[in-house]
Design an enzyme around this catalytic site. Structure first.
Site, PDB file in Angstrom:
ATOM      1  N   LYS A  52       0.851  -1.202   0.000  1.00  0.00           N
ATOM      2  CA  LYS A  52       0.000   0.000   0.000  1.00  0.00           C
ATOM      3  C   LYS A  52       0.881   1.245   0.000  1.00  0.00           C
ATOM      4  CE  LYS A  52      -3.714  -2.489   2.336  1.00  0.00           C
ATOM      5  NZ  LYS A  52      -4.309  -2.811   3.633  1.00  0.00           N
ATOM      6  N   GLN A  96      -4.086  -1.920   9.696  1.00  0.00           N
ATOM      7  CA  GLN A  96      -3.956  -3.256   9.115  1.00  0.00           C
ATOM      8  C   GLN A  96      -4.509  -4.300  10.088  1.00  0.00           C
ATOM      9  OE1 GLN A  96      -2.904  -3.929   5.907  1.00  0.00           O
ATOM     10  NE2 GLN A  96      -3.645  -5.978   6.398  1.00  0.00           N
ATOM     11  N   ASP A 119     -10.603   3.109   4.484  1.00  0.00           N
ATOM     12  CA  ASP A 119     -10.937   1.700   4.279  1.00  0.00           C
ATOM     13  C   ASP A 119     -12.457   1.506   4.224  1.00  0.00           C
ATOM     14  OD1 ASP A 119      -8.810  -0.006   3.841  1.00  0.00           O
ATOM     15  OD2 ASP A 119      -8.298  -0.199   5.962  1.00  0.00           O
TER      16      ASP A 119
END
Ligand code: NDP
Length: 292
Positions: A52, A96, A119
């Protein structure tokens, strides 16, 4: 049979983002800034975060990784999220997953400021998605929507079957495919481990989206001739013919499914790059909002 090339589509999207970032810089604005929190030493998580970061830098974003040991307490992690929430120079924050067992993921996700939740996991953003309001769509489902759109897959009035009901893939995917929009306007069935007659249901699908975490389970016996197959799964399996000793496969048995599919997304090079593209699009959106 058409191969839906996620890598090519994501490269196209990245180029568009690069142009947008250049325009922002020309106007005297700073580049979008994506922050990631990584807790512990999990190898897969480290790779995901590194990928990412690489993608964010490629499109000209600022990228920061906040690394914490797996012994960090929930309170300390919440405090760090609070600092990032209050930092006006950071537009997007991702955490994460999975987190160590002693930390409640739900509480952590709820602590992210919804405006920075690129997200799309915060309940406020999930609620907006369900209601069809403007928000950040979760990266994998939104990447798949982009993929269907770029590949010009017709969805209106079609039967879509989604395998898996996780909060990050299956559930939001089913909602997006049933929306009154294009892509969308499908009649959607969601399947999971308690589903009976899985094969029969899958064989009805014009569009079959698979996110079950079962290496190569879905073969031609689950597929209707001409169906579009989107494979979300990603697994390493041993392969002595490869230098690395392994290769990547999806939840779909590609060679078998390809015999009947009308279009199929490969693994690797399908949904994976599109997920990253979705995250970058959300971060750009967050930056435009915070800097306007
Ligand atoms: P989860 O494990 O959270 O969810 C899996 C879902 O599949 C569950 O709803 C489960 O049902 C269902 N399921 C599992 N086995 C079966 C089966 N045999 N038959 C029917 N349903 C089944 O996984 P995720 O949604 O997070 O991820 C799914 C896959 O996608 C994984 O391989 C993951 O690595 C990959 N992934 C890839 C991404 C990418 O960018 N390419 C991004 C995110 C995930 P139940 O609810 O009943 O347990």
């Amino acid at each position: 049979m058409k191969i839906i090339d996620g890598k090519e589509i994501s490269n196209k999207i990245k180029k568009e983002i690069i142009t947008e970032v250049e325009n922002m810089l020309d106007k005297g604005l700073r580049a979008p800034h994506l922050a990631a929190i990584l807790v512990g030493e999990d190898e897969a998580s480290q790779t995901y975060v590194a990928n990412k970061e690489k993608a964010a830098k490629e499109v000209g974003f600022i990228s920061s990784i906040y690394r914490f040991p797996s012994t960090i307490s929930e309170k300390e992690l919440l405090e760090s999220i609070g600092f990032i929430n209050d930092d006006n120079d950071i537009d997007g924050l991702i955490i994460q997953l999975p987190l160590p067992k002693h930390i409640c993921e739900k509480r952590i996700i709820q602590a992210i400021k919804p405006e920075k939740d690129v997200d799309g996991f915060h309940p406020e953003n999930v609620g907006k998605m369900v209601l069809g309001q403007e928000t950040y769509l979760p990266a994998t489902p939104s990447g798949i929507i982009e993929m269907l759109s770029h590949a010009k897959i017709e969805t209106e009035g079609k039967e879509c079957v989604v395998l898996g009901r996780s909060n990050i893939v299956g559930r939001p995917m089913s909602i997006l495919m049933s929306r009154n929009s294009n892509p969308g306007n499908c009649s959607v069935t969601v399947c999971h481990t308690k589903t009976k007659n899985l094969r029969e249901i899958c064989k009805r699908a014009d569009i079959l989206i698979i996110a079950i975490g079962q290496p190569q389970m879905i073969d031609e016996t689950y597929i209707k001739k001409g169906a579009t197959i989107i494979d979300v799964g990603i697994h390493r399996i041993e392969d002595s013919s490869k230098k690395s000793g392994f290769r990547l496969v999806g939840d779909v048995h590609y060679e078998s499914a390809a015999k009947l599919a009308g279009a199929i997304s490969p693994v690797p090079g399908g949904v994976g790059p599109m997920t990253i593209a979705g995250l970058l699009q959300n971060t750009l959106k967050a930056a435009k909002k915070s800097l306007q």
